[in-house]
Design a protein around this motif. Sequence first.
Motif, mmCIF file in Angstrom:
data_model
loop_
_atom_site.group_PDB
_atom_site.id
_atom_site.type_symbol
_atom_site.label_atom_id
_atom_site.label_comp_id
_atom_site.label_asym_id
_atom_site.label_seq_id
_atom_site.Cartn_x
_atom_site.Cartn_y
_atom_site.Cartn_z
ATOM 1 N N ASN A 1 10.037 -8.845 26.799
ATOM 2 C CA ASN A 1 9.390 -9.330 28.159
ATOM 3 C C ASN A 1 8.017 -8.659 28.480
ATOM 4 N N LEU A 2 7.823 -9.114 29.487
ATOM 5 C CA LEU A 2 6.593 -8.499 30.205
ATOM 6 C C LEU A 2 6.750 -6.946 30.672
ATOM 7 N N ALA A 3 7.965 -6.748 31.162
ATOM 8 C CA ALA A 3 8.572 -5.702 31.548
ATOM 9 C C ALA A 3 8.881 -4.440 30.412
ATOM 10 N N ALA A 4 8.860 -4.960 29.216
ATOM 11 C CA ALA A 4 9.023 -4.098 27.834
ATOM 12 C C ALA A 4 10.477 -3.514 28.143
ATOM 13 N N GLU A 5 11.515 -4.640 28.326
ATOM 14 C CA GLU A 5 12.685 -3.966 28.429
ATOM 15 C C GLU A 5 13.491 -4.524 27.312
ATOM 16 N N GLY A 6 12.873 -5.372 26.338
ATOM 17 C CA GLY A 6 13.812 -5.913 24.965
ATOM 18 C C GLY A 6 13.981 -5.081 23.870
ATOM 19 N N ILE A 7 14.779 -5.544 22.941
ATOM 20 C CA ILE A 7 15.009 -4.702 21.870
ATOM 21 C C ILE A 7 13.775 -4.520 21.138
ATOM 22 N N GLU A 8 12.849 -5.367 20.999
ATOM 23 C CA GLU A 8 11.534 -5.257 20.159
ATOM 24 C C GLU A 8 10.570 -4.016 20.990
ATOM 25 N N ASN A 9 10.841 -4.043 22.237
ATOM 26 C CA ASN A 9 9.974 -3.464 22.990
ATOM 27 C C ASN A 9 10.486 -1.737 22.686
ATOM 28 N N LYS A 10 11.613 -1.609 22.866
ATOM 29 C CA LYS A 10 12.174 -0.339 22.645
ATOM 30 C C LYS A 10 11.946 -0.033 21.167
ATOM 31 N N LEU A 11 11.980 -0.656 20.092
ATOM 32 C CA LEU A 11 11.594 -0.339 18.819
ATOM 33 C C LEU A 11 10.057 -0.071 18.815
ATOM 34 N N ALA A 12 9.207 -0.749 19.498
ATOM 35 C CA ALA A 12 7.900 -0.293 19.490
ATOM 36 C C ALA A 12 7.370 0.989 19.952
ATOM 37 N N GLU A 13 8.291 1.324 21.271
ATOM 38 C CA GLU A 13 8.187 2.609 21.733
ATOM 39 C C GLU A 13 8.504 3.662 20.673
ATOM 40 N N VAL A 14 9.546 3.641 19.809
ATOM 41 C CA VAL A 14 9.942 4.309 19.019
ATOM 42 C C VAL A 14 8.676 4.616 17.876
ATOM 43 N N PHE A 15 8.270 3.382 17.363
ATOM 44 C CA PHE A 15 7.335 3.548 16.508
ATOM 45 C C PHE A 15 5.884 4.229 17.033
ATOM 46 N N GLY A 16 5.707 3.988 18.434
ATOM 47 C CA GLY A 16 4.437 4.574 19.090
ATOM 48 C C GLY A 16 4.686 5.956 19.076
ATOM 49 N N GLN A 17 5.905 6.594 19.543
ATOM 50 C CA GLN A 17 6.005 7.971 19.361
ATOM 51 C C GLN A 17 5.923 8.587 18.124
ATOM 52 N N ALA A 18 6.580 8.181 16.878
ATOM 53 C CA ALA A 18 6.435 8.471 15.778
ATOM 54 C C ALA A 18 5.059 8.472 15.085
ATOM 55 N N LEU A 19 3.973 7.634 15.522
ATOM 56 C CA LEU A 19 2.654 7.425 15.154
ATOM 57 C C LEU A 19 1.842 8.489 16.162
ATOM 58 N N GLY A 20 2.275 8.606 17.281
ATOM 59 C CA GLY A 20 1.553 9.386 18.206
ATOM 60 C C GLY A 20 0.324 8.504 18.726
ATOM 61 N N LEU A 21 0.647 7.110 18.998
ATOM 62 C CA LEU A 21 0.003 6.108 19.641
ATOM 63 C C LEU A 21 0.354 5.435 20.801
#
Length: 299
Positions: free
Chosen positions: A61-81
């Motif tokens: 959702n727009l508030a970044a509260e969903g499963i896929e939002n949380k996964l994106a955060e994990v990926f972003g941290q891992a990639l440093g992006l």
Amino acid sequence: MNTHRPDRAASLHRLGAGRLARVMLAACAALAVLPAAQAQDEPERKVLKVCQDPNNMPFSNLAAEGIENKLAEVFGQALGLPVEYYSFPARLAFIRNTLRYKLPGEDYRCDIVMGVPVGFDQVSVTKPYYRSTYAMVYAQGRGLDDVKTVQDFLALPPERRNRLRIGLYDRTPASAWLNKHGLVDQGVPYQMMSPDPAQYPGELLEKELAAGKVDVAIVWGPIAGFFAKRVSEPRLAVLPMPSEPGVRFDYEMAMGVRYGEREWKQQVEKLLETRRAEITAILRDFRVPLVGEGGTALP
């Protein structure tokens, strides 16, 4: 959501179709077969650009509260992006308007779809990162508390079972299951791909089932688990549904990138391996029913 009951002929047509249009509850009715793509020059990424539906909980959702939002955060941290989203309603032409949309001289709108079913050929699909199954959901305290499994439900006396109203989204495996077990007359179909942008997958549970408009609902497992956790009154019971001969309920989920971006796909798949513990923790936190092949529940 369109909650009116269609005429009987139309209902029978939908309930007998039994075809999974898209596990994410929003996809094209027919998948375009794409030719083999040539490898593309892949620019250095300075941001993780994610394609998402803006109102598709528990996924995004727009508030970044969903499963896929949380996964994106994990990926972003891992990639440093940093993570950025391009939001577009997941109805018809979602992939064409997000992952594959590019004007001359401009960048693509986004570079990854965080959840697609294995076999979805509009994207280059990664290795799967979870398997879930459809689930039967009912409200506790309304006469079904003795039903602990799907077999218990099917074993109910006909005079009791045949009074129950079973809500389902059209064009899902639930349609074929009702047809197989002689429950078509109990089916109350709802539109999966409503043009209403305010519609969200959990309405069938959070509004219709909770209010008693249906007695039982059959929905995709992640939706069942999340809204059973979110709805406090009445409490909702979730029964994962194993696949049966002629009716497949369990599906593997993966991520999708553009065809030809092989290095990016390999990078994503490496993250799926190295961050598996974090991914599983997110799925468990959202109460996703995780199953093995055939829909057998995992510990």
